[in-house]
Design an enzyme around this catalytic site. Sequence first.
Site, short mmCIF file in Angstrom:
data_model
loop_
_atom_site.label_atom_id
_atom_site.label_comp_id
_atom_site.label_asym_id
_atom_site.label_seq_id
_atom_site.Cartn_x
_atom_site.Cartn_y
_atom_site.Cartn_z
N THR A 71 -5.39 -24.79 22.54
CA THR A 71 -3.71 -24.08 22.81
C THR A 71 -3.51 -24.47 21.20
O THR A 71 -2.37 -24.00 21.32
CB THR A 71 -3.57 -25.60 24.27
OG1 THR A 71 -4.14 -24.66 25.41
CG2 THR A 71 -2.21 -25.03 23.78
N ASN A 92 -7.21 -29.17 20.02
CA ASN A 92 -6.10 -30.11 20.69
C ASN A 92 -6.10 -31.63 20.70
O ASN A 92 -5.02 -32.19 20.77
CB ASN A 92 -5.96 -29.97 21.85
CG ASN A 92 -6.05 -28.61 22.69
OD1 ASN A 92 -5.12 -27.99 21.95
ND2 ASN A 92 -6.14 -28.34 23.74
#
Length: 535
Positions: A71, A92
């Site tokens: 992400t 991340n």
Amino acid sequence: MRKLAFIAAALGLAATPAAAKPPKLLVVISIDQLSGDLFDEYRPHFTGGLARLAGGTAFRNAYQSHATTQTCPGHATLLTGGRPARTGIIANNWYNFAAPRADKQVYCAEDETAPGTTSDKYKVSPVHLKMPVLGELMKRRWPLSRSVAVAGKDRSAVMMGGHTPDQRWYWADGSFVTDLPVGPPPRSVALANSAAKQAIATARAPLQPPPLCAAKAQPLVIPTVKYRIGDGRFDRAAGDEDAFHDSPEFDAATLALAASLVQELGLGKGRATDLLAVSLSATDYVGHKFGPGGQEMCLQLLSVDRDLGGFFGMLDRAGIDYAVALSADHGGQDAPERLRLNGVAATRISNALSKAAVGHTIARQLGLPKSPLKTYGGAIYVDGSLPAETRQKIVAAALPRYRADRQVAAAFTKAELIATSMPTGSPVNWTLIQRARASFDPARSGDITVLLKPNINPVHEPDDSVATHGSPYDYDRRVPLLFWRKGMKPVLRNDAVETVDLMPTLAGLIRLPLTPGSVDGKCLKTVPGVRCPSR
């Protein structure tokens, strides 16, 4: 030219996007975990906002070209135009053994120097992002330009909003919050939080699936998972916040806040072009919890299509001259248990590759008191408190163990990645080491980078996440990249592009000059209305 324009106006001919002025509002949307595979599968069934965007210039083969498809790095590519090796957002999480706290793991969107913080209880910050985002560059050139980010996750809002947004809102602990000193929050936020609180407090009956989704309602049994998978319909008990943000209703709440902020702040109505960045997180939550191949994902995507249609309808009614770009931070692969039912030889990672198994073996071999390894995904870190000579021995002992494992496709050392040139050309043809190089930062990446073979899920025994992403393979790398503006003719493109191309293309749309060599992406001149700089 004036005479031609006068004649066109007299004849009632609409200006094409190529001849139009720059829009007054850029809307950049990320749908977290919207893979190219999902876009291709559901594109014929969209009737709302995603159908509108697919009717613009639609690149179906855009690539988050790096290896660590997560992400934070994925969102960072979208509005910086830089790959992780340049943005510094390589995952991340990573390890920093020089961090001034006992917890040496660092979250991508935190400031680990803040007193009393940990990687779980952190101070949200863009301090690790090494590049400016498009909104920052717009504000530098046009001080009246405004930049607003709204997201379901803090890291998504940080990586798209950058260092100097005017507003940044994201979901945390049951409400939309911000890390910025914005003074009294906009009234829109209080209203959105009140509506979300009421939604969470209200039980929901099951959604009624259309035939398209009902045909995918195949229950999936995974022994370690205690909830239903494959035929869920998003019913939930009153007060279940987790079920709320694991449902289509979460994206609806995020879009409602974004729409309210557009109206309250007057975005797109000022003298300079404004930027609204929106990241919708529910597709990722649904994909992890249920896998992208069941009824749940079908209901989710049809819902977000409908909700985006409502959002664009609001912009239309407001009379805003806007342009939209939409992409994703990464794709995702289905649960191996469902893949096997569909003839794919997929499996889950073996315990033999866990940090405990490898680390304890190395500790016994070298006479160390405990495992010297820390891991995050495929990044293997050697304890930075050990002497350099010992650390070299640990790498030399661990590397062949990883490379010999039957589930490992490749393992690279820092030295090997440093010696590898940054890849160029089509991302389709990049080798594994080139994909790993695009994710590599010598100060933040692991001492060894391990890449699993295709179709191996890195979650050994799932409990609340049956499917995932993060691999260097196209089911995780390939995403859509869509551009839309009123009057644009529909063009579906099959050529390969990168998500880092989004930012310089939007810069070309609003006539924002970029310093040569400052981004990895290229301006896509095939998008109508875009003026790319001469090379």
